[in-house]
Every structure is written in C-alpha cells, then in structure tokens.
Design a protein around this motif. Structure first.
Motif, PDB file in Angstrom:
ATOM      1  N   GLY A   1      -5.509  -0.686   0.798  1.00  0.00           N
ATOM      2  CA  GLY A   1      -6.307  -0.842  -0.203  1.00  0.00           C
ATOM      3  C   GLY A   1      -5.624   0.033  -1.678  1.00  0.00           C
ATOM      4  N   ALA A   2      -5.054   1.149  -1.222  1.00  0.00           N
ATOM      5  CA  ALA A   2      -4.331   1.801  -2.567  1.00  0.00           C
ATOM      6  C   ALA A   2      -3.171   1.092  -2.759  1.00  0.00           C
ATOM      7  CB  ALA A   2      -3.712   3.154  -1.777  1.00  0.00           C
ATOM      8  N   LEU A   3      -2.743   0.148  -1.931  1.00  0.00           N
ATOM      9  CA  LEU A   3      -1.336  -0.746  -2.331  1.00  0.00           C
ATOM     10  C   LEU A   3      -1.890  -1.723  -3.401  1.00  0.00           C
ATOM     11  CD1 LEU A   3       0.203  -1.159   1.117  1.00  0.00           C
ATOM     12  CD2 LEU A   3       0.928   0.353  -0.766  1.00  0.00           C
ATOM     13  N   ARG A   4      -3.212  -1.990  -3.386  1.00  0.00           N
ATOM     14  CA  ARG A   4      -3.810  -2.990  -4.496  1.00  0.00           C
ATOM     15  C   ARG A   4      -4.599  -2.119  -5.449  1.00  0.00           C
ATOM     16  NH1 ARG A   4      -1.491  -7.869  -3.563  1.00  0.00           N
ATOM     17  NH2 ARG A   4      -1.387  -8.243  -1.361  1.00  0.00           N
ATOM     18  N   GLY A   5      -4.361  -1.056  -5.597  1.00  0.00           N
ATOM     19  CA  GLY A   5      -4.931  -0.319  -6.678  1.00  0.00           C
ATOM     20  C   GLY A   5      -6.364   0.513  -6.470  1.00  0.00           C
TER      21      GLY A   5
END
Length: 336
Positions: free
Chosen positions: A118-122
C-alpha cells in the motif's frame, strides 16, 4: 490526478462503449521485442465499474497488453488512456496491479507485506498496517497476521499479495492470471471478491486462459490470439456469433409444418412414433417457428433452444489452433 475521462480516442470506433465512462481505452497498440511482433494493433475499451476479461492462450500477448495499458512498458505504436490520462504513470496510485509473477519479501509478516504494498501506492504505513490486519481477518487469515511470508502456504501467500493489491482502495484493479496456482476453493473465493469489487464500483480487468472464469465473471471480454484481438465486446455478443441450436421432438415426421424447418435440418427417427430434429434457430426467432409447428399439428413432444457457450464462440472467433493451445494451458496447470 485526473478525475474526468478525456474524449474517446475515436468517436466512430465500433468497439467503444456508448453512454458509459471508460476506465481504459486503447487503440492500435503495437509492441515488438527483438524485431518480433508480440502485440499487433490491439483495441480495448473497458467501462468503469465493469469486470473485463482478456482471454487467450499463454504467449498470446495478454501480459504485454496489460503492461502497456499500465505504462510499465510503452507501445511502439498506438494510444492508451488509463482513467482518462494518456500518461498511465500519473494515475498509478489509483490502480491496483497483481502481476503474473508473484513476489513478496519472505521475512515480512503478512500484515506488514500488505502495508508495504500500500505504501508503494501512497498509503501511509500506519494506515496500511491497520487495514492489513482487518483485511486478513475478513478473509479468514486472522491466524496468519503475525506470520512471516515464508511460513504461509502458497495459496495464503497469494491471498496476501492480492490484499496488498487492494489495500489502498484503488479505482481500477488489474489482475494478470490471478487464478493461476489456486485450488478450486480459493478460485471461488477470488471470483466472489471480484464480483464484490465491481458491485462497489471498482473496475476490474483480468487476464486468463481459462474460459470458465471469463464466462462466469465478465460483462465484456477481449479475445487475443497471436498478438491480435479478433473480438472485443460483450460475452453475449461473442456467444451470438454462433446461432442457437434447436432440438425438437415430434410425433409426426411430415406435414405442412416441415416448411418451417431450415433446409439443413438434421433428422433422426427415435422410434416408430418419435422424430428428432436439430437445426439453427431461424433469425425470425422461436415464435413464428412455434406457431407453424402448432398450426401444422406437428405433435410437439419437446423443444429446447441451446445457446452456444463461450468455448464454442472462442473456437469460432480465434480458430481451432488457439482453442487447442488454450486447452493445453489449462491441462498443464491442472497437472502441475
């Protein structure tokens, strides 16, 4: 991030979907690798909130097409709009992508892996960890929240990666061969999840070489073979490429009603009093046929109308060689 879709790439495009916003629109996509054409002039229109399948055998160009749509690789020719934007990477945070090649850090805990994706998508890590725990509980993996990926079964690890694809609540979900390697129970769970996503307004596009998944789930499909798309449209539209078959059983074998049957009707005598007839449903539909049979006193014992399945439509559209390759892929996966 663009919140409105641009004008259609081509208003006269017969494959465009009228009166409905498009999550994906592509025209004339071409991709070559080392001089060989992998994708050759692909046109695709995916309506928002729909379930769209790209159906074809391995090596047909499914993965390359998805990667071009997502902006992972650029086409050598053609145009594509993703969520209305001609630069797919600019809307990447609104997309969830599950690649065919699965991969998670083996030492990560399950909920941490979801949060990381999820962090990779902000998505902030704290929110991702919270959502990850809840999602694992909701999908029957509460016992695996703290387990490392290396401690999970293959099916559980695939579920974790899928949840990581969805944790940031994307508008568009792209799944490349998502059913590959899953047993029947987990395939059923995934089908239900895809339907739920669509019910919530999320657009889902997935690739598959298994006709049954596309037939059960999809509103629209693109059939791809040899890098080309000979058909893109509704599943019912594909099935209607083959006339529905009429199976008729009568007491009488002659009479004026015989004129209602097409010239190429197959006829068989079941016994001394029963005749069997098989033929394509006339373009005028069943009502005129029934009227002539009744008025002509054919003595109807039974009558059924059977529509073609998507498998038969695939053979008709893509050819027998592509259908055999599709079947071989399915059998190879079952044997693995």
């Amino acid at each position: 991030m663009s919140e409105t879709l641009s004008e259609p790439l081509e208003r006269g495009n017969p494959r465009a979907v009228p009166d409905r916003r498009l999550a994906i629109e592509a025209r004339g996509l071409v991709k070559r690798f080392d001089g060989a054409v992998a994708v050759d002039g692909v046109d695709i229109s995916v309506p928002e909130g729909s379930i769209f399948g790209i159906l074809g055998p391995n090596g047909a160009g499914k993965t390359t097409t998805l990667r071009m749509l997502l902006g992972i690789i650029d086409p050598d020719a053609g145009e594509r709009h993703l969520l209305g934007n001609p630069k797919p990477y600019e809307v990447a945070r609104a997309v969830g992508y599950l690649p065919e090649e699965r991969g998670l850090y083996s030492s990560m805990k399950a909920y941490e892996a979801i949060a990381f994706m999820g962090a990779l998508r902000g998505l902030p890590l704290g929110e991702g960890r919270k959502r990850g725990r809840l999602m694992l509980e909701e999908h029957g993996l509460g016992h695996a929240v703290e387990k490392q990926i290396r401690q999970l079964s293959k099916g559980m690890a695939q579920t974790v990666q899928l949840l990581g694809t969805l944790v940031h609540r994307p508008r568009l979900v792209v799944l490349d061969e998502p059913f590959s390697g899953l047993d029947a129970i987990n395939q059923g769970k995934l089908e239900r999840l895809i339907r739920r996503l669509a019910d919530e307004g999320t657009t889902v596009i997935f690739s598959t070489h298994v006709i049954a998944h596309a037939e059960r789930l999809c509103e629209q499909i693109a059939i791809i073979a040899g890098g080309k798309v000979p058909f893109a449209g509704g599943v019912d539209e594909a099935r209607d490429r083959i006339p529905a078959q009429v199976r008729l059983e009568t007491r009488r074998g002659d009479g004026s009603w015989r004129a209602a049957l097409p010239p190429d009707t197959e006829h068989d005598v079941k016994n001394a009093e029963t005749h069997l007839w098989s033929f394509d449903l006339p373009e005028t539909g069943p009502e005129p046929l029934l009227r002539e049979l009744i008025e002509g006193q054919a003595g109807i014992l039974s009558l059924s109308i059977e529509r073609a399945g998507l498998h038969d439509a695939f053979v008709e559209i893509a050819g027998e060689a592509a259908a055999r390759a599709l079947e071989a892929d399915t059998q190879a996966e079952l044997a693995a």
